[in-house]
Design an enzyme around this catalytic site. Structure first.
Site, short mmCIF file in Angstrom:
data_model
loop_
_atom_site.label_atom_id
_atom_site.label_comp_id
_atom_site.label_asym_id
_atom_site.label_seq_id
_atom_site.Cartn_x
_atom_site.Cartn_y
_atom_site.Cartn_z
N ASP A 28 0.85 -1.20 0.00
CA ASP A 28 0.00 0.00 0.00
C ASP A 28 0.89 1.26 0.00
O ASP A 28 0.72 2.18 -0.84
CB ASP A 28 -0.89 -0.05 1.27
CG ASP A 28 -2.05 0.92 1.24
OD1 ASP A 28 -2.24 1.58 0.20
OD2 ASP A 28 -2.77 1.00 2.25
N SER A 43 -3.12 -9.88 1.94
CA SER A 43 -3.20 -10.37 3.35
C SER A 43 -1.99 -11.16 3.81
O SER A 43 -1.91 -11.52 4.99
CB SER A 43 -4.45 -11.22 3.60
OG SER A 43 -5.60 -10.40 3.65
N VAL A 49 1.48 -7.88 6.50
CA VAL A 49 1.09 -7.39 7.83
C VAL A 49 -0.15 -8.11 8.37
O VAL A 49 -0.26 -8.35 9.58
CB VAL A 49 0.81 -5.87 7.74
CG1 VAL A 49 0.25 -5.32 9.04
CG2 VAL A 49 2.09 -5.12 7.38
N1 AR6 Z 1 5.31 -5.29 -4.83
C1 AR6 Z 1 4.74 -6.51 -4.69
N2 AR6 Z 1 4.46 -7.07 -3.51
C2 AR6 Z 1 4.78 -6.37 -2.40
C3 AR6 Z 1 5.37 -5.08 -2.45
C4 AR6 Z 1 5.63 -4.54 -3.73
N3 AR6 Z 1 6.19 -3.34 -3.90
N4 AR6 Z 1 5.58 -4.65 -1.17
C5 AR6 Z 1 5.13 -5.62 -0.37
N5 AR6 Z 1 4.66 -6.67 -1.10
P1 AR6 Z 1 1.16 -6.19 2.89
P2 AR6 Z 1 -1.49 -7.09 3.77
C6 AR6 Z 1 4.07 -7.94 -0.65
O1 AR6 Z 1 1.63 -6.15 4.28
O2 AR6 Z 1 -0.90 -8.28 4.45
C7 AR6 Z 1 -0.76 -2.06 4.78
O3 AR6 Z 1 -0.27 -1.26 5.79
C8 AR6 Z 1 4.42 -8.44 0.73
O4 AR6 Z 1 5.68 -9.10 0.70
O5 AR6 Z 1 1.50 -5.03 2.02
O6 AR6 Z 1 -2.72 -7.28 2.95
C9 AR6 Z 1 -2.21 -1.75 4.44
O7 AR6 Z 1 -2.50 -0.38 4.56
C10 AR6 Z 1 3.27 -9.40 0.99
O8 AR6 Z 1 3.54 -10.69 0.42
O9 AR6 Z 1 -0.46 -6.30 2.82
C11 AR6 Z 1 -2.97 -2.57 5.44
O10 AR6 Z 1 -3.07 -1.92 6.66
C12 AR6 Z 1 2.09 -8.80 0.23
O11 AR6 Z 1 2.66 -7.79 -0.61
C13 AR6 Z 1 -2.11 -3.79 5.60
O12 AR6 Z 1 -0.79 -3.41 5.25
C14 AR6 Z 1 1.05 -8.14 1.13
O13 AR6 Z 1 1.67 -7.52 2.24
C15 AR6 Z 1 -2.52 -4.89 4.63
O14 AR6 Z 1 -1.80 -6.05 4.90
#
Ligand code: AR6
Length: 387
Positions: free
Chosen positions: A33, A116, A119
């Protein structure tokens, strides 16, 4: 290939839409995000403010602003609470609603992060199963290019039991020295599937303004016969009987008439006509023998409709090895049948190739789920099956 797992940073993808794993406020956060908001610029937050949040499992779209993608589809996945709080249904809805919104916006390509799985704590292998099952179901009745973007290859996990059994099989069967051809194959693969060896994927932008068309053209280069013309003229018409295709009728007649002629009286041109059944002919015959619909077969093979139409329309079509193997899996061929099918396109299975040993493992186990096979190939850093 309609569904692909790739490695990299989703913000750099030249696709019609990227999906954001957001929170219910839609006002930004960490993880993917945060990365999307940083790359898109402050106008994205401005538009997000007008959306008044989003419920878990739902999706809303905005523009892409400074991103190479035209749209950002914001969805909210569930927080993992042990699996008994409807997490699977909510994660399925997040994927499905995002895909439906992409279709509504007439997107031809869309890229997902592992919603998901950061975090929000959803176990990676379980999140992967939900992602692939939902995307696969959607692709049964939609034409779209869908990417699942894995940020860090080391985080990738799939079915533990298959992984350990497969690892044992690979150790026992892989010959030590990979031949030079496999080495070259790996270089080609790492270009096609960016990130596998630190190389760049063709759909990753090198900077703002890079053209999506170029990305598609370089993607198309993975398949050998580049016949760009007349795509529309040869679109699938599944009701059309095979025999009415002039090239097929011509080739079949030529083959039939040549069978009676003694080889020594043939010109080179005639001898060349007197070839075995081609890959394309064998594929269509086997689809018919199994009573399958064409679409059932190419979807199971993770091959897109246009490529299938090219194969169907060209009796001499020369596919890549990954394409032949994808169809072998879709047709549920035995190992022996797979070998002879590969031979028609000039290939063979080799124990010097890790990817061949992996495919062999699945065929030997009667596991013809192409998505699972591709997850395994990805886990072992090998080219995926399909176009
Ligand atoms: N490109 C592709 N994948 C990514 C990138 C990127 N640039 N950065 C991270 N990931 P998360 P969630 C992956 O935590 O679990 C936020 O604060 C990461 O390695 O981003 O759905 C939101 O505002 C992981 O496998 O999302 C919400 O509060 C995947 O993306 C909360 O986090 C999702 O990790 C949502 O948590």
């Amino acid at each position: 290939m309609p569904f692909q797992i790739i490695t990299g940073d989703i913000t750099r993808l030249e696709v019609d839409a990227i999906v954001n794993a957001a929170n219910t406020s839609l006002l930004g956060g960490g993880g993917v995000d945060g990365a999307i908001h940083r790359a898109a610029g402050p106008k994205l937050l401005e538009e997000c403010r007008t959306l008044h949040g989003c419920e878990v499992g739902q999706a809303k779209a905005t523009g892409g602003y400074n991103l190479p993608a035209r749209y950002v589809i914001h969805t909210v996945g569930p927080i993992w609470r042990g699996g008994g709080s409807g997490e699977e249904e909510l994660l399925t809805s997040a994927y499905r609603n995002s895909l439906m919104l992409a279709a509504e916006k007439e997107c031809e390509s869309v890229a997902f992060p592992m919603i998901s799985a950061g975090v929000y704590g959803y176990p990676f292998d379980k999140a992967l199963r939900v992602a692939t099952d939902t995307i696969r179901a959607f692709l049964q009745d939609h034409e779209m290019q869908v990417y699942l973007v894995i940020f860090s290859r080391s985080s990738f996990r799939f079915d533990d039991d298959i992984y350990s059994d497969l690892s044992r099989y690979v150790r026992a069967n892989l010959e030590e020295d990979e031949p030079r051809s496999s080495f070259l194959g790996n270089i080609a693969k790492s270009i096609a599937f960016g990130g596998t060896s630190g190389k760049r994927d063709s759909i990753f932008s090198s900077g703002r303004g890079a053209m999506k068309k170029e990305a598609r053209a370089s993607e198309a280069m993975r398949e050998e016969p580049l016949e760009e013309s007349a795509d529309e003229d040869i679109l699938c018409d599944e009701e059309k009987p095979r025999k009415e295709t002039p090239e097929f009728a011509g080739a079949a007649m030529a083959q039939a008439s040549m069978l009676a002629a003694p080889m020594q009286n043939m010109s080179l041109a005639q001898a060349l006509e007197n070839l075995d059944e081609s890959f394309s002919q064998a594929l269509l015959r086997m689809i018919d023998e199994r009573g399958m619909k064409d679409s059932e077969c190419y979807k199971k093979a993770n091959i897109d409709r246009k490529l299938f139409s090219k194969i169907r329309g060209d009796v001499h079509y020369r596919p890549s090895k990954q394409t032949v193997l994808a169809f072998a899996v879709a047709l549920e061929l035995s190992l022996e049948e797979t070998e002879s099918f590969l031979k028609k396109a000039g290939y063979a299975l080799s124990h010097a190739s890790k990817s061949d040993v992996i495919v062999e493992y699945f065929i030997n186990n009667g596991n013809y789920d192409l998505y699972t096979i591709n997850e395994a190939l990805y886990a072992f850093d090998q080219s995926l099956l399909g176009a």
